[in-house]
Design a protein around this motif. Structure first.
Motif, PDB file in Angstrom:
ATOM      1  N   PRO A 165      34.114  17.955   2.149  1.00  0.00           N
ATOM      2  CA  PRO A 165      34.877  17.195   1.149  1.00  0.00           C
ATOM      3  C   PRO A 165      34.447  15.726   1.071  1.00  0.00           C
ATOM      4  N   LEU A 166      34.000  15.172   2.189  1.00  0.00           N
ATOM      5  CA  LEU A 166      33.530  13.782   2.145  1.00  0.00           C
ATOM      6  C   LEU A 166      32.221  13.678   1.356  1.00  0.00           C
ATOM      7  N   GLU A 167      31.357  14.664   1.502  1.00  0.00           N
ATOM      8  CA  GLU A 167      30.128  14.671   0.702  1.00  0.00           C
ATOM      9  C   GLU A 167      30.464  14.769  -0.784  1.00  0.00           C
ATOM     10  N   ARG A 168      31.445  15.604  -1.126  1.00  0.00           N
ATOM     11  CA  ARG A 168      31.870  15.737  -2.520  1.00  0.00           C
ATOM     12  C   ARG A 168      32.458  14.420  -3.023  1.00  0.00           C
ATOM     13  N   ALA A 169      33.276  13.785  -2.210  1.00  0.00           N
ATOM     14  CA  ALA A 169      33.846  12.490  -2.590  1.00  0.00           C
ATOM     15  C   ALA A 169      32.749  11.455  -2.791  1.00  0.00           C
ATOM     16  N   TYR A 170      31.740  11.502  -1.939  1.00  0.00           N
ATOM     17  CA  TYR A 170      30.618  10.563  -2.033  1.00  0.00           C
ATOM     18  C   TYR A 170      29.849  10.766  -3.342  1.00  0.00           C
ATOM     19  N   GLU A 171      29.742  12.020  -3.787  1.00  0.00           N
ATOM     20  CA  GLU A 171      29.116  12.324  -5.085  1.00  0.00           C
ATOM     21  C   GLU A 171      29.956  11.761  -6.223  1.00  0.00           C
ATOM     22  N   LEU A 172      31.265  11.946  -6.124  1.00  0.00           N
ATOM     23  CA  LEU A 172      32.173  11.553  -7.203  1.00  0.00           C
ATOM     24  C   LEU A 172      32.472  10.057  -7.211  1.00  0.00           C
ATOM     25  N   MET A 173      32.351   9.410  -6.060  1.00  0.00           N
ATOM     26  CA  MET A 173      32.644   7.973  -5.957  1.00  0.00           C
ATOM     27  C   MET A 173      31.468   7.268  -5.270  1.00  0.00           C
ATOM     28  N   PRO A 174      30.305   7.276  -5.902  1.00  0.00           N
ATOM     29  CA  PRO A 174      29.126   6.693  -5.255  1.00  0.00           C
ATOM     30  C   PRO A 174      29.355   5.224  -4.902  1.00  0.00           C
ATOM     31  N   GLY A 175      28.917   4.874  -3.711  1.00  0.00           N
ATOM     32  CA  GLY A 175      29.029   3.491  -3.282  1.00  0.00           C
ATOM     33  C   GLY A 175      30.369   3.112  -2.684  1.00  0.00           C
ATOM     34  N   ASP A 176      31.343   4.026  -2.653  1.00  0.00           N
ATOM     35  CA  ASP A 176      32.639   3.689  -2.060  1.00  0.00           C
ATOM     36  C   ASP A 176      32.470   3.521  -0.555  1.00  0.00           C
ATOM     37  N   MET A 177      32.724   2.331  -0.073  1.00  0.00           N
ATOM     38  CA  MET A 177      32.515   1.989   1.329  1.00  0.00           C
ATOM     39  C   MET A 177      33.328   2.880   2.270  1.00  0.00           C
ATOM     40  N   HIS A 178      34.565   3.152   1.930  1.00  0.00           N
ATOM     41  CA  HIS A 178      35.432   3.933   2.813  1.00  0.00           C
ATOM     42  C   HIS A 178      34.932   5.373   2.950  1.00  0.00           C
ATOM     43  N   VAL A 179      34.486   5.925   1.840  1.00  0.00           N
ATOM     44  CA  VAL A 179      33.941   7.278   1.878  1.00  0.00           C
ATOM     45  C   VAL A 179      32.660   7.289   2.715  1.00  0.00           C
ATOM     46  N   ALA A 201      23.810   9.883   9.157  1.00  0.00           N
ATOM     47  CA  ALA A 201      24.791   8.800   9.303  1.00  0.00           C
ATOM     48  C   ALA A 201      24.146   7.470   8.923  1.00  0.00           C
ATOM     49  N   ILE A 202      22.942   7.245   9.422  1.00  0.00           N
ATOM     50  CA  ILE A 202      22.232   6.004   9.122  1.00  0.00           C
ATOM     51  C   ILE A 202      21.918   5.920   7.631  1.00  0.00           C
ATOM     52  N   GLU A 203      21.433   7.001   7.068  1.00  0.00           N
ATOM     53  CA  GLU A 203      21.095   7.028   5.645  1.00  0.00           C
ATOM     54  C   GLU A 203      22.325   6.731   4.785  1.00  0.00           C
ATOM     55  N   THR A 204      23.452   7.312   5.139  1.00  0.00           N
ATOM     56  CA  THR A 204      24.687   7.104   4.379  1.00  0.00           C
ATOM     57  C   THR A 204      25.131   5.650   4.436  1.00  0.00           C
ATOM     58  N   LEU A 205      25.076   5.042   5.619  1.00  0.00           N
ATOM     59  CA  LEU A 205      25.481   3.637   5.726  1.00  0.00           C
ATOM     60  C   LEU A 205      24.495   2.718   5.018  1.00  0.00           C
ATOM     61  N   GLU A 206      23.216   3.046   5.069  1.00  0.00           N
ATOM     62  CA  GLU A 206      22.218   2.245   4.336  1.00  0.00           C
ATOM     63  C   GLU A 206      22.517   2.287   2.838  1.00  0.00           C
ATOM     64  N   GLU A 207      22.862   3.471   2.324  1.00  0.00           N
ATOM     65  CA  GLU A 207      23.227   3.607   0.906  1.00  0.00           C
ATOM     66  C   GLU A 207      24.488   2.800   0.598  1.00  0.00           C
ATOM     67  N   SER A 208      25.467   2.865   1.474  1.00  0.00           N
ATOM     68  CA  SER A 208      26.711   2.120   1.266  1.00  0.00           C
ATOM     69  C   SER A 208      26.457   0.617   1.253  1.00  0.00           C
ATOM     70  N   LEU A 209      25.527   0.175   2.077  1.00  0.00           N
ATOM     71  CA  LEU A 209      25.204  -1.255   2.120  1.00  0.00           C
ATOM     72  C   LEU A 209      24.611  -1.750   0.807  1.00  0.00           C
ATOM     73  N   ARG A 210      23.930  -0.891   0.102  1.00  0.00           N
ATOM     74  CA  ARG A 210      23.372  -1.310  -1.195  1.00  0.00           C
ATOM     75  C   ARG A 210      24.493  -1.665  -2.174  1.00  0.00           C
ATOM     76  N   SER A 211      25.647  -1.007  -2.029  1.00  0.00           N
ATOM     77  CA  SER A 211      26.790  -1.311  -2.893  1.00  0.00           C
ATOM     78  C   SER A 211      27.640  -2.454  -2.363  1.00  0.00           C
ATOM     79  N   ASP A 212      27.745  -2.550  -1.049  1.00  0.00           N
ATOM     80  CA  ASP A 212      28.616  -3.548  -0.413  1.00  0.00           C
ATOM     81  C   ASP A 212      27.874  -4.306   0.690  1.00  0.00           C
ATOM     82  N   PRO A 213      26.871  -5.120   0.344  1.00  0.00           N
ATOM     83  CA  PRO A 213      26.068  -5.778   1.381  1.00  0.00           C
ATOM     84  C   PRO A 213      26.824  -6.826   2.202  1.00  0.00           C
ATOM     85  N   ARG A 214      28.002  -7.213   1.752  1.00  0.00           N
ATOM     86  CA  ARG A 214      28.756  -8.249   2.473  1.00  0.00           C
ATOM     87  C   ARG A 214      29.892  -7.664   3.319  1.00  0.00           C
TER      88      ARG A 214
END
Length: 170
Positions: free
Chosen positions: A64-78, A95-108
């Protein structure tokens, strides 16, 4: 359609209530009962994944988290929740790949850098771990309080650069 949206909203509110009360099993059950109805809701999938994660059902939480990540790309909490599950199911690379992707949306977001530092340390990439930890501390020095208790950093405890970085005088 409005009635369906109303039922989805009620299911989400119910699950959120259970999570606020510290009842992740009930939150998960509430959403599982309505799985077909909430399948296309990013928020509902996130809550289901979060409930399963809090119940330490990390393998089950990933879907379900992968599905949420598809539906809400870049959401830091997901991204954080999904990376948490990947780490605990032996998928550190994901895990590393997912956080790297999240950082592109929320670098701060310091928490993303901090968790990425932990994961890079576990992956035995000293340089990246130190760089991410340094960035996390630049963004929020309060993460320094967590370092002594973070077992993910055990491999770096004797490293001179790690010691200098974590003995910042404020």
């Amino acid at each position: 359609m409005p009635q369906r949206n109303s039922r989805i909203s009620r299911a989400i509110r119910e699950a959120e209530g259970y999570l606020e009360l510290g009842l992740p099993e009930q939150a998960a059950e509430c959403l599982k009962r309505r799985q077909k109805m909430v399948a296309d809701s990013g928020r509902a999938n996130y809550l289901l994944g979060e409930a399963l994660r809090e119940s330490e059902a990390y393998h089950e939480a990933a879907a379900p988290l992968e599905r949420a990540y598809e539906l809400m790309p870049g959401d830091m909490h997901v991204g954080l929740a999904l990376a948490w599950c990947y780490k605990r199911t032996g998928r550190l690379d994901r895990a590393i790949e997912t956080l790297e992707e999240s950082l592109r949306s929320d670098p701060r977001e310091a928490i993303l850098h901090y968790n990425l530092a932990c994961y890079w340390c576990l992956a035995r990439n000293r340089r990246r771990a130190l760089r991410c930890l340094g960035r996390a501390l630049d963004l929020d020095i309060n993460y320094l309080d967590l370092v002594p208790y973070e077992s993910d950093f055990d491999a770096l405890r004797d490293d001179r650069e790690f010691q200098e970085l974590t003995s910042v005088i404020v």
